[in-house]
Enzyme design. Sequence first.
Site, PDB file in Angstrom:
ATOM      1  N   GLU A 186      64.462   8.486-110.583  1.00 14.93           N
ATOM      2  CA  GLU A 186      63.672   8.799-109.374  1.00 14.93           C
ATOM      3  C   GLU A 186      64.633   9.222-108.252  1.00 14.93           C
ATOM      4  O   GLU A 186      65.734   8.675-108.138  1.00 14.93           O
ATOM      5  CB  GLU A 186      62.949   7.512-108.947  1.00 14.93           C
ATOM      6  CG  GLU A 186      62.224   7.572-107.620  1.00 14.93           C
ATOM      7  CD  GLU A 186      61.733   6.185-107.144  1.00 14.93           C
ATOM      8  OE1 GLU A 186      62.410   5.159-107.408  1.00 14.93           O
ATOM      9  OE2 GLU A 186      60.665   6.149-106.501  1.00 14.93           O
ATOM     10  N   CYS A 235      58.904   4.873-111.021  1.00 18.58           N
ATOM     11  CA  CYS A 235      59.298   3.538-110.556  1.00 18.58           C
ATOM     12  C   CYS A 235      58.135   2.548-110.471  1.00 18.58           C
ATOM     13  O   CYS A 235      57.692   2.031-111.465  1.00 18.58           O
ATOM     14  CB  CYS A 235      60.057   3.639-109.231  1.00 18.58           C
ATOM     15  SG  CYS A 235      60.951   2.101-108.905  1.00 18.58           S
ATOM     16  N   ASN A 254      56.957  11.960-103.372  1.00 15.23           N
ATOM     17  CA  ASN A 254      58.004  11.457-104.268  1.00 15.23           C
ATOM     18  C   ASN A 254      57.654  12.024-105.646  1.00 15.23           C
ATOM     19  O   ASN A 254      56.695  11.580-106.290  1.00 15.23           O
ATOM     20  CB  ASN A 254      57.974   9.924-104.251  1.00 15.23           C
ATOM     21  CG  ASN A 254      59.133   9.322-105.026  1.00 15.23           C
ATOM     22  OD1 ASN A 254      59.749   9.989-105.845  1.00 15.23           O
ATOM     23  ND2 ASN A 254      59.394   8.049-104.781  1.00 15.23           N
ATOM     24  N   LYS A 303      54.253  10.736-107.242  1.00 15.43           N
ATOM     25  CA  LYS A 303      54.089   9.270-107.372  1.00 15.43           C
ATOM     26  C   LYS A 303      52.800   8.777-106.718  1.00 15.43           C
ATOM     27  O   LYS A 303      52.564   9.021-105.524  1.00 15.43           O
ATOM     28  CB  LYS A 303      55.298   8.587-106.745  1.00 15.43           C
ATOM     29  CG  LYS A 303      55.372   7.074-106.923  1.00 15.43           C
ATOM     30  CD  LYS A 303      56.717   6.576-106.386  1.00 15.43           C
ATOM     31  CE  LYS A 303      56.941   5.099-106.559  1.00 15.43           C
ATOM     32  NZ  LYS A 303      58.291   4.700-106.078  1.00 15.43           N
ATOM     33  N   ASN A 326      64.320   3.314-108.891  1.00  9.32           N
ATOM     34  CA  ASN A 326      65.347   2.752-108.001  1.00  9.32           C
ATOM     35  C   ASN A 326      64.809   1.379-107.646  1.00  9.32           C
ATOM     36  O   ASN A 326      63.898   1.262-106.811  1.00  9.32           O
ATOM     37  CB  ASN A 326      65.444   3.520-106.678  1.00  9.32           C
ATOM     38  CG  ASN A 326      66.150   4.841-106.769  1.00  9.32           C
ATOM     39  OD1 ASN A 326      67.306   4.977-106.378  1.00  9.32           O
ATOM     40  ND2 ASN A 326      65.455   5.851-107.268  1.00  9.32           N
ATOM     41  N   GLU A 346      58.709   3.749 -98.312  1.00  9.26           N
ATOM     42  CA  GLU A 346      58.055   4.860 -99.040  1.00  9.26           C
ATOM     43  C   GLU A 346      56.718   5.232 -98.422  1.00  9.26           C
ATOM     44  O   GLU A 346      56.349   6.404 -98.387  1.00  9.26           O
ATOM     45  CB  GLU A 346      57.872   4.494-100.517  1.00  9.26           C
ATOM     46  CG  GLU A 346      59.168   4.536-101.284  1.00  9.26           C
ATOM     47  CD  GLU A 346      58.940   4.551-102.778  1.00  9.26           C
ATOM     48  OE1 GLU A 346      58.270   5.461-103.281  1.00  9.26           O
ATOM     49  OE2 GLU A 346      59.453   3.626-103.434  1.00  9.26           O
TER      50      GLU A 346
HETATM   51  N1  CDV Z   1      61.284   2.725-105.913  1.00 12.94           N
HETATM   52  C1  CDV Z   1      60.368   1.795-106.201  1.00 12.94           C
HETATM   53  O1  CDV Z   1      59.205   2.118-106.436  1.00 12.94           O
HETATM   54  N2  CDV Z   1      60.761   0.515-106.183  1.00 12.94           N
HETATM   55  C2  CDV Z   1      59.881  -0.603-106.399  1.00 12.94           C
HETATM   56  C3  CDV Z   1      60.353  -1.817-105.655  1.00 12.94           C
HETATM   57  C4  CDV Z   1      60.044  -1.741-104.215  1.00 12.94           C
HETATM   58  C5  CDV Z   1      59.749  -3.092-106.164  1.00 12.94           C
HETATM   59  C6  CDV Z   1      59.781  -0.950-107.886  1.00 12.94           C
HETATM   60  O2  CDV Z   1      58.664  -1.166-108.367  1.00 12.94           O
HETATM   61  O3  CDV Z   1      60.804  -1.061-108.556  1.00 12.94           O
END
Ligand code: CDV
Length: 308
Positions: free
Chosen positions: A46, A168, A106, A123, A193, A142
């Site tokens: 990501e 993510c 994103n 996203k 991330n 975000e």
């Molecule tokens: N980049 C993300 O989406 N990170 C989230 C954190 C904030 C928990 C994740 O689900 O990994």
Amino acid sequence: MRNVRVGAAQLGAIQKADSREDVVARMIGLLDQAAAEKCNLVVYPELALTTFFPRWYHENNVEADQWFESEMPGPATQPLFDRANEHGIALSFGFAELTPEGEHYNTSILVDPDSNIVGTYRKVHLPGHVEYDTERTHQHLEKRYFLPGNLGLPVFRMLDGVFGMCICNDRRWPETYRVMGLQGVEMITLGFNTPATNSLSRNEKPEQRIFHHKLSLQAGAYQNSTWVVAVAKAGVEDGFPLFGASCIVDPSGEIVAETKTEEDELIVADCDLDATKFGKETIFNFAQHRRTEHYGLITSQTGVVVPD
Ligand code: CDV
């Protein structure tokens, strides 16, 4: 057998000061390794081109536009597309997208071996908050910088298979996998991330966070009989740690390859897309076994409502 030899190209930390060109040179280094290993698809994290900027608060959102791409490929990313084209390798990677209409997403793309963008995903499940939060050990903005994705959870045909993407936090939501599962997805690529610590709870240790990450991937893969390729941006970015644990998960939910470091690291697995068939035709034969008459609440209601 429909084999896709996948390289999961984990990236180590990207500092605020690192340029797009620095990062793309690292991505090309991993791509060359993947070519030497005869991969035909390479998956990156990501927001692969920059530091994980949603941890930084900009009072004026326009200042954050420095982290966004208004064209893809653009001058900094064209060399990656060119090298992938020379190798005949397909790509998937994430970046911050600024559209011609001025919208911010994103985003993740799927690029075929001829360097055509054949899929775009934005996203859907944006974590975090909009305003600076003094209660947190680190910010996760975000919801300040991105709009929720407006393209749904589509699948795309490529490499003789059915591919989907998520990003993510999406991986923690069973709906993500099921919507793609209902379109016959055979491989989901996803970048992440994930901070090694919970900004609101010191009790949650990195080991537990990695457990939840793997639990989500493995359950999603198994319950939809699909390959899942999950790729981290890892390491310590300007003092803030992100965990690694990039994984390739098979359609029975087992991890077949996993990174060992928090640096730039390539892991490779042969993924037979035909291996998705058994689960899809037996225990998770949706047409035979799903009971949609009982699932209405999933789309009619968002939060919890406890009946009287
Ligand atoms: N980049 C993300 O989406 N990170 C989230 C954190 C904030 C928990 C994740 O689900 O990994």
